[in-house]
Scaffold this motif. Structure first.
Motif, PDB file in Angstrom:
ATOM      1  N   PRO A   1       0.809  -1.228   0.000  1.00  0.00           N
ATOM      2  CA  PRO A   1       0.000   0.000   0.000  1.00  0.00           C
ATOM      3  C   PRO A   1       0.840   1.275   0.000  1.00  0.00           C
ATOM      4  CG  PRO A   1      -0.898  -1.612   1.542  1.00  0.00           C
ATOM      5  CD  PRO A   1       0.429  -2.136   1.106  1.00  0.00           C
ATOM      6  N   THR A   2       1.927   1.290   0.769  1.00  0.00           N
ATOM      7  CA  THR A   2       2.785   2.471   0.809  1.00  0.00           C
ATOM      8  C   THR A   2       3.471   2.678  -0.538  1.00  0.00           C
ATOM      9  OG1 THR A   2       3.179   2.153   3.165  1.00  0.00           O
ATOM     10  CG2 THR A   2       4.708   3.590   1.998  1.00  0.00           C
ATOM     11  N   ILE A   3       3.957   1.599  -1.135  1.00  0.00           N
ATOM     12  CA  ILE A   3       4.611   1.706  -2.439  1.00  0.00           C
ATOM     13  C   ILE A   3       3.621   2.173  -3.503  1.00  0.00           C
ATOM     14  CG2 ILE A   3       5.708   0.372  -4.290  1.00  0.00           C
ATOM     15  CD1 ILE A   3       7.085  -1.278  -2.082  1.00  0.00           C
ATOM     16  N   ASN A   4       2.407   1.645  -3.477  1.00  0.00           N
ATOM     17  CA  ASN A   4       1.406   2.071  -4.455  1.00  0.00           C
ATOM     18  C   ASN A   4       1.059   3.545  -4.289  1.00  0.00           C
ATOM     19  OD1 ASN A   4       1.169  -0.349  -5.833  1.00  0.00           O
ATOM     20  ND2 ASN A   4      -0.454  -1.116  -4.502  1.00  0.00           N
ATOM     21  N   SER A   5       1.030   4.012  -3.052  1.00  0.00           N
ATOM     22  CA  SER A   5       0.778   5.433  -2.812  1.00  0.00           C
ATOM     23  C   SER A   5       1.881   6.284  -3.434  1.00  0.00           C
ATOM     24  CB  SER A   5       0.679   5.695  -1.313  1.00  0.00           C
ATOM     25  OG  SER A   5       0.499   7.068  -1.049  1.00  0.00           O
TER      26      SER A   5
ATOM     27  N   SER B   1       7.745   8.225   3.793  1.00  0.00           N
ATOM     28  CA  SER B   1       6.817   8.407   2.678  1.00  0.00           C
ATOM     29  C   SER B   1       5.950   9.641   2.849  1.00  0.00           C
ATOM     30  CB  SER B   1       5.940   7.162   2.520  1.00  0.00           C
ATOM     31  OG  SER B   1       5.155   6.939   3.684  1.00  0.00           O
ATOM     32  N   ASP B   2       5.734  10.067   4.100  1.00  0.00           N
ATOM     33  CA  ASP B   2       4.939  11.273   4.345  1.00  0.00           C
ATOM     34  C   ASP B   2       5.830  12.457   4.754  1.00  0.00           C
ATOM     35  OD1 ASP B   2       5.731  10.382   6.826  1.00  0.00           O
ATOM     36  OD2 ASP B   2       3.730  10.437   7.734  1.00  0.00           O
ATOM     37  N   GLY B   3       7.119  12.354   4.452  1.00  0.00           N
ATOM     38  CA  GLY B   3       8.066  13.390   4.856  1.00  0.00           C
ATOM     39  C   GLY B   3       8.128  14.531   3.853  1.00  0.00           C
TER      40      GLY B   3
END
Length: 231
Positions: free
Chosen positions: A31-35, A222-224
Motif C-alpha cells: 500500500p505504501t509503495i502504491n501510494s 513516505s509522508d516526509g
C-alpha cells in the motif's frame, strides 16, 4: 529537481508467506509503495526484478556439501568483465530464488504495475551477483557484461532525473546497493524507510543506515517533506 522512484524486487520469492527467501513484512509494503507510485511528483517509475538462471552462483544448491549452507556459507566469485577476471569477491549463498520464468520471479500482484515506465531484470549472469539495479557486485553496468536488460543510469540520465527514491526489498541488500549506486552515479539518492524491509530486521537496517548516510544517501519517510515537495 526531477525525481524517479525505483521499486526494488517486490517479487513473490521475497514475500511471505510462500517466498523461498521471504523478507518479513515485505508484502505489507505494497500500500505504501502504491501510494508513492501514484504520487504525481515522480517523473519516472522503475521496477527491478532479480531474474536468475537456475545455475546462478549465489544458489547454495549449486555448490558441494558441506560448504553450501544458505545464509552461512560463501563462495568466491570473479569479475566477469574482460581483463578483470583476477578481481574476486566473497558471495553469500542463498536459497534458490527468483529463477527466470518461474512464479517466484514475478512481481507480486499487489503492486500497481500500470504506473511502471521501465522494468529492470538483473542478476542474469550465472557467475556474478547483482544486488543493485545499476551494477553488479564489481560495479559493472554494461548489459553486455552483467546480463541486465538495460543500463539504468543512462535511462535516468537521458530523462533528466536528478533525484532517486528507492523502496522495496531488501533494505540491507538490494535496496541499499541500489541507493548507493544511485549516489555513485551522481544522483541525489534517498531511501524511503517505511517502504522497505530487511532480511535481518533491526541490525540489518541499522548497518544499512550507517553505510547509506556515510555515502550521502538520505533516509526519508513516505509522508516526509522530501516527497511532499515533489510536483
Amino acid at each position: 529537481m526531477k525525481a524517479a522512484l525505483i521499486v526494488v524486487d517486490m517479487q513473490e520469492d521475497f514475500c511471505p508467506p510462500t517466498g523461498s527467501l521471504a523478507v518479513r513484512g515485505a508484502r505489507d509494503l505494497a500500500p505504501t509503495i502504491n501510494s508513492l507510485l501514484a504520487h504525481p511528483g515522480f517523473a519516472v517509475r522503475v521496477a527491478s526484478q532479480d531474474y536468475h538462471p537456475l545455475d546462478h552462483i549465489s544458489f547454495a544448491t549449486n555448490h558441494p556439501s558441506p560448504n553450501n549452507r544458505p545464509f552461512e556459507c560463501s563462495i568466491k566469485m570473479a569479475n566477469p568483465a574482460p581483463g578483470k577476471e583476477t578481481e574476486t569477491k566473497q558471495q553469500t549463498l542463498w536459497p534458490v530464488h527468483c529463477v527466470q520464468q518461474t512464479a517466484g520471479a514475478d512481481i507480486i500482484p499487489e503492486i500497481d504495475l500500470s504506473k511502471i515506465d521501465l522494468f529492470v531484470r538483473k542478476g542474469m549472469h550465472p557467475r556474478v551477483e547483482m544486488y543493485s539495479a545499476f551494477a553488479d557486485a564489481f560495479g559493472n553496468q554494461d548489459p553486455a557484461v552483467v546480463s541486465v536488460n538495460t543500463n539504468l543510469r543512462l535511462f535516468l540520465t537521458d530523462r533528466g532525473v536528478t533525484d532517486v527514491f528507492v523502496v522495496g526489498v531488501a533494505g540491507d541488500f538490494c535496496v541499499k546497493y541500489t541507493a548507493l549506486d544511485a549516489a555513485k552515479a551522481g544522483f541525489q539518492s534517498h531511501v524511503v524507510q517505511d517502504a522497505t524491509a530487511c532480511v535481518v530486521p533491526g541490525s540489518g537496517w541499522e548497518e544499512a543506515t550507517r553505510e547509506l548516510t556515510a555515502a550521502g544517501v538520505s533516509i526519508v519517510k513516505s509522508d516526509g517533506p522530501e516527497i511532499a515537495v515533489l510536483v
